[in-house]
Design an enzyme around this catalytic site. Structure first.
Site, short mmCIF file in Angstrom:
data_model
loop_
_atom_site.label_atom_id
_atom_site.label_comp_id
_atom_site.label_asym_id
_atom_site.label_seq_id
_atom_site.Cartn_x
_atom_site.Cartn_y
_atom_site.Cartn_z
CG HIS A 1 -7.94 -0.23 2.38
ND1 HIS A 1 -8.65 -1.07 3.04
CD2 HIS A 1 -6.85 -1.16 1.98
CE1 HIS A 1 -8.02 -2.18 3.21
NE2 HIS A 1 -6.91 -2.24 2.63
CD GLU B 1 -8.59 -3.18 -0.72
OE1 GLU B 1 -7.37 -2.91 -0.84
OE2 GLU B 1 -8.93 -4.32 0.13
CG HIS C 1 -1.97 -1.09 1.00
ND1 HIS C 1 -2.52 -1.59 -0.10
CD2 HIS C 1 -2.81 -1.45 2.11
CE1 HIS C 1 -3.48 -2.33 0.00
NE2 HIS C 1 -3.76 -2.40 1.22
#
Length: 350
Positions: A184, A315, A115
């Protein structure tokens, strides 16, 4: 039509700046978004009786200065509601090559980079601009930020249209760099304080998915869902499905249609409240995650605790580790090109 109001949400430590909250409201939805990480902090949707509930996990404040309470967006927390970048999901061993040059990223989820790194796009203050029906956030990610090559100009725009929250991501690069942006948010259509998502019916419009190794990196195979636990093309009740297939949960990329046009991605229905979430996107994949790493230690809004499987994420994004997998859709953005993707979250009752 939607209205937009802005207010102060909190102050960053050591004079780091003011975090603002933008409230978008239509006749069907109310969405709160803060300038820290472009984070969705609340999303209120009515049930079939017309009662509104907040259906996203998160916190009421930026930080709580207490060692006794684990709460607030500045502490270590699992990306609640935030925009993820420069690259969402995992990059194997935190390394990749662009045009023959090797780049090394922080290993923040052993043994991979996750991420965007230690301080990804979720952990920075963005510059807001109020629109008539939403808010646009922008920032410049400098060359070398978190190990990524080139300067990246990024715009994330949230707009509200009736029961639909629309998220658009745009980016331009000064040199070739991987880019993969997503949001997210963790949803629970029963309400964010509900203990689990077992009674949610899930459909994902995907004929194939990506099997992963023990570190959740795709093996490179693009596998058919037919006859497997990953066949979600017809609605399944999540709790029963996980039980029937002896699964700990989902944390997998489902491969969507290759089209860059808007296409249907997923539908989640909560029968008890009647709430329905439909997701459409221009992206080639969706990471379906069922909150497997939530453990009940975080204190959320109104004293809620978030145990395992108390929220789900859809996502929309490019496929994980695409920068290292030549068979996957291309993830490199080059100078003169524009990254431009949109995801639609459509709420209704049934």
């Amino acid at each position: 039509m939607a209205s937009v109001t802005r207010a102060v949400f909190g102050e960053l430590p050591s004079g780091g700046g003011t975090v603002e909250k933008f409230q978008l409201q239509s006749d069907l939805l109310r969405v709160d978004i803060i300038s820290w990480g472009c984070t969705i902090t609340a999303l209120e949707v009515k049930d079939r009786q017309g009662r509104a509930s907040d259906v996203v996990l998160g916190f009421a404040e930026l930080e709580v200065l207490s060692s006794l309470v684990l709460a607030g967006y500045l502490q270590k927390q699992p990306y609640f509601g935030a925009v993820i970048g420069r690259v969402a999901n995992r990059i194997a061993k935190g390394t990749f090559k662009v045009d023959g040059k090797e780049y090394h990223l922080a290993i923040n989820k052993e043994p991979n980079s996750l991420h965007g790194g230690v301080r990804g796009f979720d952990k920075v203050l963005w510059t807001p601009r109020v629109l008539s029906n939403g808010v646009q956030f922008s920032r410049i990610s400098p060359d070398g930020e978190e190990g990524y090559p080139g300067e990246l100009k990024v715009w994330v725009t949230y707009t509200l249209d009736g029961g639909e929250l629309i998220v658009n991501y745009r980016a331009q690069a000064s040199q070739a760099t991987p880019v993969n942006l997503t949001n997210h948010s963790y949803f629970n259509l029963a309400g964010q304080a509900s203990p689990n998502i077992n009674d949610h019916e899930v459909t994902i419009e995907a004929d194939t998915y990506l099997p992963v190794d023990e570190t959740l990196i795709p093996t490179g195979e693009v596998a058919p869902v037919q006859g497997t636990a990953f066949d979600l093309r017809k609605p399944v009740e999540l709790g029963k499905h996980l039980q029937d297939f002896h699964l700990n949960g989902f944390d997998h990329n489902f491969c969507l249609k290759g089209s860059k046009e808007k296409h249907f991605c997923a539908r989640v229905h909560h029968a008890a409240s009647g709430r329905v979430l439909e997701v459409y996107t221009t992206q080639p994949g969706v990471q379906f995650y069922t909150g497997n790493f939530l453990d009940g230690t975080l204190k959320g809004k109104n004293g809620a605790v978030y145990p395992k499987h108390s929220g789900f994420c859809l996502e929309t994004q490019n496929w994980p580790d695409a920068v290292n997998q030549p068979r996957f859709p291309p993830v490199l953005l080059r100078p003169g090109e524009e990254y431009d993707h949109t995801t639609w979250f459509k709420f209704s009752v049934a």
